[in-house]
Motif scaffolding. Structure first.
Motif, short mmCIF file in Angstrom:
data_model
loop_
_atom_site.label_atom_id
_atom_site.label_comp_id
_atom_site.label_asym_id
_atom_site.label_seq_id
_atom_site.Cartn_x
_atom_site.Cartn_y
_atom_site.Cartn_z
N PHE A 181 0.83 -1.21 0.00
CA PHE A 181 0.00 0.00 0.00
C PHE A 181 0.86 1.26 0.00
N GLU A 182 2.00 1.19 0.66
CA GLU A 182 2.91 2.34 0.65
C GLU A 182 3.42 2.59 -0.77
N GLN A 183 3.68 1.53 -1.51
CA GLN A 183 4.07 1.68 -2.91
C GLN A 183 2.93 2.30 -3.71
N ALA A 184 1.71 1.85 -3.44
CA ALA A 184 0.54 2.35 -4.18
C ALA A 184 0.30 3.83 -3.90
N LYS A 185 0.54 4.26 -2.67
CA LYS A 185 0.35 5.67 -2.33
C LYS A 185 1.25 6.56 -3.17
N ASN A 186 2.40 6.03 -3.56
CA ASN A 186 3.34 6.79 -4.40
C ASN A 186 3.19 6.42 -5.87
N PRO A 240 -4.56 -6.62 -8.04
CA PRO A 240 -4.78 -5.59 -7.02
C PRO A 240 -4.32 -6.05 -5.64
N ILE A 241 -4.02 -5.09 -4.78
CA ILE A 241 -3.63 -5.40 -3.40
C ILE A 241 -4.86 -5.77 -2.58
N SER A 242 -5.98 -5.13 -2.89
CA SER A 242 -7.24 -5.44 -2.20
C SER A 242 -8.38 -5.40 -3.20
N ILE A 243 -9.47 -6.07 -2.85
CA ILE A 243 -10.67 -6.07 -3.69
C ILE A 243 -11.87 -5.72 -2.82
N GLU A 244 -12.64 -4.75 -3.29
CA GLU A 244 -13.89 -4.41 -2.62
C GLU A 244 -15.02 -5.23 -3.26
N ILE A 245 -15.74 -5.95 -2.42
CA ILE A 245 -16.77 -6.88 -2.88
C ILE A 245 -18.15 -6.36 -2.53
N GLU A 246 -19.05 -6.36 -3.51
CA GLU A 246 -20.45 -6.05 -3.23
C GLU A 246 -21.17 -7.36 -2.93
N ALA A 247 -21.17 -7.75 -1.66
CA ALA A 247 -21.80 -9.02 -1.29
C ALA A 247 -23.30 -8.99 -1.53
N ALA A 265 -5.68 24.40 -15.93
CA ALA A 265 -4.26 24.58 -16.24
C ALA A 265 -3.41 24.78 -14.99
N ASN A 266 -3.98 25.41 -13.96
CA ASN A 266 -3.21 25.69 -12.74
C ASN A 266 -3.60 24.79 -11.58
N ALA A 267 -4.33 23.74 -11.86
CA ALA A 267 -4.77 22.83 -10.79
C ALA A 267 -3.60 22.05 -10.22
N GLU A 268 -3.61 21.90 -8.91
CA GLU A 268 -2.58 21.10 -8.25
C GLU A 268 -2.86 19.62 -8.47
N PRO A 269 -1.82 18.79 -8.51
CA PRO A 269 -2.04 17.35 -8.67
C PRO A 269 -2.74 16.74 -7.47
N PHE A 270 -3.42 15.67 -7.69
CA PHE A 270 -4.10 14.94 -6.63
C PHE A 270 -3.68 13.48 -6.75
N TYR A 271 -3.02 12.96 -5.74
CA TYR A 271 -2.44 11.62 -5.82
C TYR A 271 -3.42 10.59 -5.26
N CYS A 272 -4.13 9.94 -6.12
CA CYS A 272 -5.06 8.89 -5.71
C CYS A 272 -4.39 7.53 -5.91
N SER A 273 -4.43 6.70 -4.89
CA SER A 273 -3.75 5.40 -4.97
C SER A 273 -4.66 4.29 -5.49
N PRO A 316 -8.54 2.79 2.99
CA PRO A 316 -7.26 2.13 3.29
C PRO A 316 -7.48 0.86 4.09
N VAL A 317 -7.64 -0.26 3.40
CA VAL A 317 -8.00 -1.52 4.04
C VAL A 317 -7.02 -1.89 5.14
#
Length: 366
Positions: free
Chosen positions: A42-47, A55-62, A266-274, A365-366
């Motif tokens: 997950f630390e790798q994914a954050k970067n 995938p590292i995790s899977i969200e399941i719709e039971a 054009a001037n928007a700051e980046p947003f880091y989504c993992s 963050p599971v």
């Protein structure tokens, strides 16, 4: 310690910006090396550096059934867009078979329904454990909890549970959690915590969550004050409402050309989504998505594939759609994807076309 944190928090606008506050880290004691190794991914994914083919995790719709009718939920606002039901045993088996082969360690039972409404829920948890899953997280509105169900949950081997409550008064709760019973929910969660503490199940990470919106934002501090003092609660989470219920209306950029978007942002700051690096979401229909945002007719291009139509989790994770999504995030062009744009603007709580502080995001963050 908490009092000192509160003083600092109030000086820095804590109550407007908090996302997650850990009040009791005892669940971290005695974590296995296997768990810690998977968490390092997950630390790798954050970067945005995780390069695994799965995938590292899977969200399941039971289940796509729900016992509440929350007006802010995409499920309620789009009634009729999808057929209700539970995840089939065949689809669940496909997920587990491929997950076992690829060493998956984490599953989140959530998405658009109440997982506890699936009569096979506890069997699914057991089957997940047999498939090598070591981190199982349940999201629940807590209305269906009884002492018997709570004890079964604690004994089942789930490692994390989130209670979605969103209020500290019955009046506010009734507006947001339509069909629920506020007093019952508070009692149910307290009873759950009592059983957890009696069983010394301190490894079980218990979280209460608050989706902040106009109707309840005045109760944020009271929510924190109440739940921080409940023994057995480990984490309190606040997040802004992501308005996916009326997508075209809530996104003023809907339908804009790529050229128009580039000019505006054009001037928007980046947003880091993992999330494009760490998870997949699979609904009861077999659709595979790169994150937990609800998908409807006008956003179906967000679907990576379908396990009921010959696709695999691995093929979806390495698909051209996923690669394109990762690329726009790496380039700071999150605004080119309508789902990402709506999510990020909601999280930032203001016009994201202006220059805002960069942030990193992992809402589950599971």
């Amino acid at each position: 310690m908490v009092n000192q944190s509160e003083t600092t928090a109030e000086r820095t606008g804590f109550w407007d910006n908090i996302s997650e506050y850990e009040v009791d880290p005892s669940w971290e004691n005695g974590l296995s090396e296997e768990y810690l190794e998977y968490r390092r991914k997950f630390e790798q994914a954050k970067n945005q550096a995780y390069k695994g083919k799965f995938p590292i995790s899977i969200e399941i719709e039971a289940s796509y059934f729900c016992n509440l009718k929350c007006p802010f939920c995409a499920r309620e606002a789009n009634v009729g867009d999808r057929d209700v039901g539970h995840m089939s045993e065949d689809l669940w088996k496909k997920i587990l078979d491929e997950s076992r082969e690829n060493g998956l360690k984490a599953i989140l039972m959530d998405h658009e329904g109440e997982s506890l409404m699936n009569p096979r829920f506890f069997q699914m948890v057991e089957e997940a454990k047999e498939a090598g899953i070591i981190d199982i997280w349940l999201h629940t509105n807590a209305n269906l909890l009884t002492p018997e169900i709570s004890e079964r949950l604690i004994d089942s081997g789930i490692t994390k549970i989130n209670f979605s409550i969103d209020a500290t008064t019955e009046k506010t709760y009734d507006k947001l959690r339509v069909g629920g019973d506020f007093k019952k929910v508070v009692k149910n969660v307290k009873d759950f915590l009592k059983i957890k503490n009696n069983k010394k199940a301190f490894y079980l990470r218990c979280r209460v969550s608050f989706v902040s919106q106009e109707e309840n934002k005045h109760e944020k501090k009271d929510f924190f004050e109440f739940w921080k003092n409940q023994k057995g609660i480990n984490v309190i989470t606040f997040q802004n409402l992501i308005d996916v219920s009326a997508f075209e209306k809530s996104d003023e950029d809907f339908g804009a050309s790529e050229e128009e978007l580039e000019k505006k942002y054009a001037n928007a700051e980046p947003f880091y989504c993992s999330q494009p690096w760490d998870m997949n979401v699979i609904d009861i229909d077999g659709n595979v998505m790169p994150c937990g945002q609800p998908v409807r007719e006008h956003t179906k291009e967000f679907i990576l594939g379908n396990l009921n139509k010959g696709d695999t989790i691995e093929s979806c994770t390495s698909s051209d759609k996923m690669k394109a999504l990762r690329k726009i995030h790496q380039k700071g062009e999150w605004y080119k994807n309508p789902m990402c744009r709506l999510c990020i603007k909601s999280i930032r709580g203001s016009d994201s076309s202006s220059s805002l502080a960069s942030s990193k995001h992992n809402p589950h963050p599971v």
